[in-house]
Design an enzyme around this catalytic site. Sequence first.
Site, PDB file in Angstrom:
ATOM      1  N   LYS A   9      95.744 -19.044  40.052  1.00  0.00           N
ATOM      2  CA  LYS A   9      95.669 -18.550  41.425  1.00  0.00           C
ATOM      3  C   LYS A   9      94.898 -19.542  42.315  1.00  0.00           C
ATOM      4  O   LYS A   9      94.282 -20.494  41.807  1.00  0.00           O
ATOM      5  CB  LYS A   9      95.019 -17.166  41.400  1.00  0.00           C
ATOM      6  CG  LYS A   9      95.871 -16.107  40.667  1.00  0.00           C
ATOM      7  CD  LYS A   9      95.202 -14.731  40.683  1.00  0.00           C
ATOM      8  CE  LYS A   9      96.076 -13.672  40.024  1.00  0.00           C
ATOM      9  NZ  LYS A   9      95.444 -12.313  40.081  1.00  0.00           N
ATOM     10  N   TYR A  49     104.114  -8.926  43.247  1.00  0.00           N
ATOM     11  CA  TYR A  49     103.271  -7.732  43.063  1.00  0.00           C
ATOM     12  C   TYR A  49     103.994  -6.439  43.437  1.00  0.00           C
ATOM     13  O   TYR A  49     103.335  -5.438  43.760  1.00  0.00           O
ATOM     14  CB  TYR A  49     101.972  -7.894  43.857  1.00  0.00           C
ATOM     15  CG  TYR A  49     100.994  -8.852  43.187  1.00  0.00           C
ATOM     16  CD1 TYR A  49     100.562  -8.624  41.865  1.00  0.00           C
ATOM     17  CD2 TYR A  49     100.521  -9.985  43.827  1.00  0.00           C
ATOM     18  CE1 TYR A  49      99.692  -9.489  41.231  1.00  0.00           C
ATOM     19  CE2 TYR A  49      99.634 -10.860  43.192  1.00  0.00           C
ATOM     20  CZ  TYR A  49      99.229 -10.607  41.901  1.00  0.00           C
ATOM     21  OH  TYR A  49      98.366 -11.471  41.269  1.00  0.00           O
ATOM     22  N   ASN A 112      90.289 -13.439  40.537  1.00  0.00           N
ATOM     23  CA  ASN A 112      90.254 -13.426  39.072  1.00  0.00           C
ATOM     24  C   ASN A 112      91.052 -14.560  38.415  1.00  0.00           C
ATOM     25  O   ASN A 112      91.485 -14.447  37.272  1.00  0.00           O
ATOM     26  CB  ASN A 112      90.617 -12.041  38.529  1.00  0.00           C
ATOM     27  CG  ASN A 112      92.037 -11.640  38.835  1.00  0.00           C
ATOM     28  OD1 ASN A 112      92.723 -12.326  39.590  1.00  0.00           O
ATOM     29  ND2 ASN A 112      92.475 -10.556  38.246  1.00  0.00           N
ATOM     30  N   HIS A 115      96.944 -15.280  36.593  1.00  0.00           N
ATOM     31  CA  HIS A 115      97.898 -14.188  36.361  1.00  0.00           C
ATOM     32  C   HIS A 115      98.670 -14.470  35.087  1.00  0.00           C
ATOM     33  O   HIS A 115      99.028 -15.617  34.825  1.00  0.00           O
ATOM     34  CB  HIS A 115      98.896 -14.097  37.534  1.00  0.00           C
ATOM     35  CG  HIS A 115     100.069 -13.228  37.211  1.00  0.00           C
ATOM     36  ND1 HIS A 115     100.047 -11.857  37.385  1.00  0.00           N
ATOM     37  CD2 HIS A 115     101.271 -13.508  36.643  1.00  0.00           C
ATOM     38  CE1 HIS A 115     101.195 -11.351  36.956  1.00  0.00           C
ATOM     39  NE2 HIS A 115     101.952 -12.330  36.513  1.00  0.00           N
ATOM     40  N   GLU A 126     109.358 -12.327  36.167  1.00  0.00           N
ATOM     41  CA  GLU A 126     108.475 -13.242  36.901  1.00  0.00           C
ATOM     42  C   GLU A 126     108.928 -14.697  36.735  1.00  0.00           C
ATOM     43  O   GLU A 126     108.897 -15.471  37.698  1.00  0.00           O
ATOM     44  CB  GLU A 126     107.028 -13.048  36.428  1.00  0.00           C
ATOM     45  CG  GLU A 126     106.490 -11.694  36.879  1.00  0.00           C
ATOM     46  CD  GLU A 126     105.201 -11.266  36.182  1.00  0.00           C
ATOM     47  OE1 GLU A 126     104.610 -12.064  35.424  1.00  0.00           O
ATOM     48  OE2 GLU A 126     104.783 -10.112  36.401  1.00  0.00           O
TER      49      GLU A 126
END
Length: 149
Positions: A9, A49, A112, A115, A126
Amino acid sequence: MERTFIMLKPDAVQRGLVGEIISHFEKKGLKLAGMKLIQVNRTLAEAHYAEHQGKGFFEPTVMYIMSSPVVAMVWQGKNVVVLARELMGATNPANANPGSIRGKYGMDISRNIIHGSDSVTSAEREISLYFKSEELIDYPKAGDEWLSE
Ligand code: CDP
Ligand code: MG
């Protein structure tokens, strides 16, 4: 061979953690099948998402992954979906095992670092959002014979 979608990310890229995080996957013995640096647009972020649409963290999370480039990757190996989730650690870095990637490098659920797909079905969805099939490579790798029988 099983494949999973992994994304480093914006915070991982901005904080200079890309090489270090990739090392976790390489050293485990997983095989890189595809990788690119991309700027995620709103269409892609919302599709990524989609399962969280309507939740309070949806919009901030969409904004977060659009905020700066990300590294999109496909990793391959036996049981890689579950294995990658274990390497990553819990969603909230504050609760993640200190040996995991989120546990080592993060402090807050909203930043965080990484992913990873949560199932083989999610991985297929994905991977196809981020990669064309010709961007993924299956190849023999030196050392494969030292990783399993
Ligand atoms: O990423 P993971 O599959 O572990 O968690 P998720 O439950 O699918 O949530 C997707 C992402 O939304 C998380 O990785 C966080 O970036 C974000 N999130 C958040 O900011 N606050 C929450 N309470 C839950 C998720
Ligand atoms: Mg998830």
